[in-house]
Design a protein around this motif. Structure first.
Motif, PDB file in Angstrom:
ATOM      1  N   SER A   1      44.505 -37.371  17.815  1.00 55.98           N
ATOM      2  CA  SER A   1      44.049 -37.289  19.209  1.00 55.98           C
ATOM      3  C   SER A   1      45.117 -37.869  20.141  1.00 55.98           C
ATOM      4  O   SER A   1      45.841 -38.791  19.790  1.00 55.98           O
ATOM      5  CB  SER A   1      42.734 -38.040  19.375  1.00 55.98           C
ATOM      6  N   SER A   2      45.183 -37.298  21.341  1.00 59.82           N
ATOM      7  CA  SER A   2      46.133 -37.795  22.332  1.00 59.82           C
ATOM      8  C   SER A   2      45.582 -37.535  23.735  1.00 59.82           C
ATOM      9  O   SER A   2      44.650 -36.765  23.930  1.00 59.82           O
ATOM     10  CB  SER A   2      47.489 -37.119  22.170  1.00 59.82           C
ATOM     11  N   TRP A   3      46.214 -38.165  24.689  1.00 58.01           N
ATOM     12  CA  TRP A   3      45.856 -37.993  26.091  1.00 58.01           C
ATOM     13  C   TRP A   3      46.850 -37.056  26.786  1.00 58.01           C
ATOM     14  O   TRP A   3      46.939 -37.049  28.004  1.00 58.01           O
ATOM     15  CB  TRP A   3      45.844 -39.349  26.790  1.00 58.01           C
ATOM     16  N   ALA A   4      47.573 -36.281  26.028  1.00 57.28           N
ATOM     17  CA  ALA A   4      48.592 -35.394  26.592  1.00 57.28           C
ATOM     18  C   ALA A   4      47.969 -34.314  27.474  1.00 57.28           C
ATOM     19  O   ALA A   4      48.572 -33.887  28.456  1.00 57.28           O
ATOM     20  CB  ALA A   4      49.418 -34.754  25.486  1.00 57.28           C
ATOM     21  N   PHE A   5      46.757 -33.874  27.132  1.00 54.89           N
ATOM     22  CA  PHE A   5      46.092 -32.860  27.966  1.00 54.89           C
ATOM     23  C   PHE A   5      45.863 -33.387  29.376  1.00 54.89           C
ATOM     24  O   PHE A   5      46.026 -32.660  30.352  1.00 54.89           O
ATOM     25  CB  PHE A   5      44.769 -32.427  27.330  1.00 54.89           C
ATOM     26  N   LEU A   6      45.498 -34.668  29.491  1.00 57.60           N
ATOM     27  CA  LEU A   6      45.309 -35.276  30.803  1.00 57.60           C
ATOM     28  C   LEU A   6      46.635 -35.302  31.576  1.00 57.60           C
ATOM     29  O   LEU A   6      46.666 -35.034  32.780  1.00 57.60           O
ATOM     30  CB  LEU A   6      44.752 -36.696  30.660  1.00 57.60           C
ATOM     31  N   GLY A   7      47.730 -35.594  30.887  1.00 55.32           N
ATOM     32  CA  GLY A   7      49.048 -35.561  31.520  1.00 55.32           C
ATOM     33  C   GLY A   7      49.417 -34.175  31.999  1.00 55.32           C
ATOM     34  O   GLY A   7      49.995 -34.006  33.082  1.00 55.32           O
ATOM     35  N   MET A   8      49.073 -33.153  31.202  1.00 54.70           N
ATOM     36  CA  MET A   8      49.314 -31.768  31.613  1.00 54.70           C
ATOM     37  C   MET A   8      48.527 -31.426  32.870  1.00 54.70           C
ATOM     38  O   MET A   8      49.056 -30.821  33.800  1.00 54.70           O
ATOM     39  CB  MET A   8      48.907 -30.801  30.492  1.00 54.70           C
ATOM     40  N   LEU A   9      47.265 -31.832  32.890  1.00 52.85           N
ATOM     41  CA  LEU A   9      46.400 -31.542  34.027  1.00 52.85           C
ATOM     42  C   LEU A   9      46.899 -32.235  35.294  1.00 52.85           C
ATOM     43  O   LEU A   9      46.965 -31.612  36.364  1.00 52.85           O
ATOM     44  CB  LEU A   9      44.964 -31.973  33.704  1.00 52.85           C
ATOM     45  N   ILE A  10      47.265 -33.490  35.191  1.00 55.51           N
ATOM     46  CA  ILE A  10      47.780 -34.233  36.349  1.00 55.51           C
ATOM     47  C   ILE A  10      49.091 -33.610  36.839  1.00 55.51           C
ATOM     48  O   ILE A  10      49.301 -33.460  38.041  1.00 55.51           O
ATOM     49  CB  ILE A  10      47.950 -35.721  35.999  1.00 55.51           C
ATOM     50  N   SER A  11      49.976 -33.236  35.908  1.00 53.80           N
ATOM     51  CA  SER A  11      51.239 -32.593  36.288  1.00 53.80           C
ATOM     52  C   SER A  11      50.988 -31.285  37.027  1.00 53.80           C
ATOM     53  O   SER A  11      51.659 -30.992  38.023  1.00 53.80           O
ATOM     54  CB  SER A  11      52.095 -32.317  35.053  1.00 53.80           C
ATOM     55  N   LEU A  12      50.031 -30.505  36.561  1.00 55.34           N
ATOM     56  CA  LEU A  12      49.728 -29.227  37.194  1.00 55.34           C
ATOM     57  C   LEU A  12      49.152 -29.417  38.595  1.00 55.34           C
ATOM     58  O   LEU A  12      49.557 -28.723  39.542  1.00 55.34           O
ATOM     59  CB  LEU A  12      48.744 -28.442  36.313  1.00 55.34           C
ATOM     60  N   ILE A  13      48.246 -30.359  38.747  1.00 56.61           N
ATOM     61  CA  ILE A  13      47.654 -30.627  40.065  1.00 56.61           C
ATOM     62  C   ILE A  13      48.722 -31.124  41.042  1.00 56.61           C
ATOM     63  O   ILE A  13      48.806 -30.653  42.181  1.00 56.61           O
ATOM     64  CB  ILE A  13      46.492 -31.642  39.940  1.00 56.61           C
TER      65      ILE A  13
END
Length: 144
Positions: free
Chosen positions: A32-44
């Protein structure tokens, strides 16, 4: 300021891809990782910075139009018409003919394309900050 915003946009694109690679790697090894959250923040933040960039370019363009002498090839656009740029994020359909306007003494070039559906609507592109001709326009003007 606009160059700083463009650097931030480039960094956000890079961070999106880095977070994507981390997310794919973690999915492969079942971790598990929090990389998806980083992707979402980067996109926003990417879309937010694109909007900021468009407003900064529009403000600089209007200042340059008001302070410059306008040289036009085959059309007559007044400073008042050129200064009234509307920023939108709608799909543009244009006629293939480009209209070039040079702002003197800076020799900055802007070109416009006539809208396919509305013949009084012209899409404005500012060559100073355009990387490819396929990039989005600054906005549009309405000529009466």
């Amino acid at each position: 300021m606009i160059y700083i915003v463009q650097i931030i946009i480039a960094l956000l694109i890079i961070s999106f891809f880095v977070f994507s690679i981390i997310e794919i790697y973690c999915e492969i090894i079942k971790k598990s990782s929090w990389a998806f959250l980083g992707m979402l923040i980067s996109l926003i933040l990417f879309f937010l910075m694109i909007t900021v960039r468009n407003h900064l370019v529009k403000n600089e363009l209007v200042e340059n139009i008001n302070a410059s002498k306008i040289e036009q090839s085959n059309s007559s656009f007044s400073k008042k018409v050129l200064s009234n740029i509307h920023i939108v994020s709608e799909k543009m359909r244009v006629v293939d003919k480009d209209i070039y306007i040079v702002l003197m003494p800076q020799k900055d070039t802007l070109y416009m394309n006539q809208d396919f559906h509305n013949k009084n609507k012209f899409w404005v592109h500012y060559k100073k900050y355009e990387i490819l001709k396929f990039t989005a326009p600054v906005g549009y003007i309405i000529k009466n």
